[in-house]
Design a protein around this motif. Structure first.
Motif, short mmCIF file in Angstrom:
data_model
loop_
_atom_site.label_atom_id
_atom_site.label_comp_id
_atom_site.label_asym_id
_atom_site.label_seq_id
_atom_site.Cartn_x
_atom_site.Cartn_y
_atom_site.Cartn_z
N ILE A 152 119.71 57.02 -57.95
CA ILE A 152 120.22 56.06 -58.95
C ILE A 152 119.94 56.58 -60.35
N ASN A 211 122.72 57.55 -63.08
CA ASN A 211 122.80 56.87 -64.37
C ASN A 211 122.84 57.86 -65.53
N TYR A 233 123.45 61.18 -53.87
CA TYR A 233 123.88 59.78 -53.89
C TYR A 233 124.70 59.44 -52.65
N HIS A 235 122.81 49.34 -60.39
CA HIS A 235 122.21 50.49 -61.08
C HIS A 235 121.22 50.05 -62.15
N ILE A 279 117.52 46.89 -58.81
CA ILE A 279 118.10 48.23 -58.83
C ILE A 279 117.97 48.87 -57.45
N ASN A 316 127.70 50.27 -59.90
CA ASN A 316 128.71 51.20 -59.41
C ASN A 316 129.55 50.44 -58.40
#
Length: 444
Positions: A131, A135, A183, A255, A301, A328
């Motif tokens: 994450i 970001n 990810y 996020h 998050i 996202n």
């Protein structure tokens, strides 16, 4: 035979008859014969294939559907039920346990098709490193796009309130391949997508960052029919309304933390079961029902939310003073939303343009002219490049090839002009198109 014997025999006969009757009724019930017979009768009746645009959808039906209560016994693997939404903790599952994950997928599938239509997966990312790196990549992308093209909003919010990365899936990979790999190596994506869509799905994503003051969206349904106008929706047969919600899985990965005052997604559990919802969600009384009955859940998050695209939902208002809510957004498409063969429409349009213009000149927009346009040109504007072809003002979708061809014919364009515009539209729809390259017509 004496009286007592006759009485006893009569009682035995009566009991046997009752037992036989009960057994027969039980068999009929088990085989669902009454329903079957009703279906047989119904199958002999021809009913309208489309919803009637002259009648109003039933708000009472939606009220009844959305008054259901979610039971923990239905979803035993959920950690808890909160505001009718099953909440699962990914830390509680061993993905190597095939029996456990299969039962979990059964629950997730039932939820979206027959249950509340939405669930939350806590700790969807068990490590926050992917994450954090994502970001950082998104921040670089936003800064670069802001410098090159200026601020941009989304379907619902002005640029001042939102930062949006269209096709963050591709841009993430190109910006930081290692981060992208980490990810989307998350096996929970596979488990969730397989559970609803089966194999061979296609993931797309868009980043949305809502700043303080970002207003709430209007309640809506999503892609495919959710992006159609009220007038267009009723042209699709009823079965397609049901099909639309089965072709896409909607979701969002948090996020940032998402406290309630930052405006996490507003949801109306069980509303995906309402058959006429794609043509009802813009109606005032349905909007009011949503505003009075929606629920919202705070996220942390790394958590994820997934829901049926037919669920009535809306992003909430960010009423914080200094907190940016970031997600996202995930849209996953079924493999079956594709044609059997690839058709290159532009050469076909070019070869037949003079003929159809002449036919239009003689007949106007006749049924035959319309039938030809529908056959030769693409009627659906997706997939597209939303950086170059954002939705038209006040709409959810950009112009299609059919829209462009109709305009070209009715406005008397030359073949050269029509083909230039159609070619420009195709280029602007491609993944490699640059935002500076736009034609003069599409998106208007």
């Amino acid at each position: 035979m004496n009286r007592s014997t006759r009485s006893r025999n009569s009682a035995i006969t009566a009991a046997a008859t009752l037992a036989s009757t009960v057994g027969l009724l039980g068999t009929l019930y088990y085989l669902d014969i009454p329903s079957f017979l009703r279906q047989r009768v119904k199958s002999k009746q021809v009913e309208p294939r489309c919803y009637n645009n002259q009648t109003k959808p039933s708000l009472l039906e939606l009220r009844i559907l959305t008054q259901q209560t979610t039971s923990k016994s239905t979803y035993p693997l959920a950690e808890r039920i909160e505001k009718n939404i099953p909440i699962y903790d990914c830390l509680n599952f061993d993905l190597e346990n095939a029996d456990l994950t299969n039962r979990l997928q059964d629950e997730l599938y039932h939820n979206l098709t027959s249950g509340p239509g939405v669930y939350i997966l806590k700790h969807f990312f068990t490590s926050l490193a992917p994450i954090d790196s994502a970001n950082a990549a998104f921040s670089a992308i936003i800064e670069d796009e802001l410098e090159k093209t200026g601020a941009k909003g989304d379907h619902f919010a002005p640029a001042s309130a939102n930062s949006r990365i269209w096709n963050s899936f591709s841009k993430h990979a190109l910006q930081d391949p290692e981060s992208f790999t980490a990810y989307f190596s998350n096996p929970w994506f596979k488990l969730v997508c397989d559970s609803y869509l089966g194999p061979a799905y296609r993931i797309t994503t868009q980043v949305n960052i809502v700043r303080p003051g970002g207003k709430a969206q209007m309640p809506h349904r999503d892609y495919h029919l959710g992006f159609q106008t009220d007038e267009d929706v009723v042209a699709w047969p009823k079965a397609v309304h049901a099909l639309s919600s089965l072709l896409t899985l909607q979701g969002a990965v948090a996020h940032t933390d998402m406290p309630l005052d930052s405006g996490p997604t507003r949801l109306l559990p069980y509303s995906q079961l309402f058959g006429e919802g794609f043509r009802a969600y813009r109606s005032k009384e349905f909007i009011e029902h949503f505003e009075q009955n929606y629920v919202a859940m705070p996220l942390e998050i790394g958590d994820a939310l997934f829901f049926n695209p037919a669920l009535f939902h809306a992003a909430g208002e960010n009423i914080t003073a200094d907190f940016n809510r970031s997600a996202n957004l995930v849209q996953v498409s079924s493999a079956f939303g594709k044609a059997m063969e690839n058709i290159d429409t532009l050469p076909l349009i070019e070869k037949t343009y003079d003929s159809i213009v002449a036919k239009h000149g003689a007949e106007g927009t006749s049924r035959e002219v319309d039938a030809f346009i529908r056959a030769v040109a693409e009627g659906y504007p997706f997939p597209t490049n939303l950086d170059c072809r954002p939705p038209a003002p006040g709409g959810m979708a950009p112009m299609s090839e059919q829209d462009m061809l109709r305009k070209a014919i009715s406005d008397g364009w030359s073949k050269d002009k029509a083909m230039e515009e159609l070619t420009g539209m195709r280029y602007a729809s491609s993944a490699g198109a640059k935002i500076e390259r736009q034609t003069t017509v599409f998106g208007t």
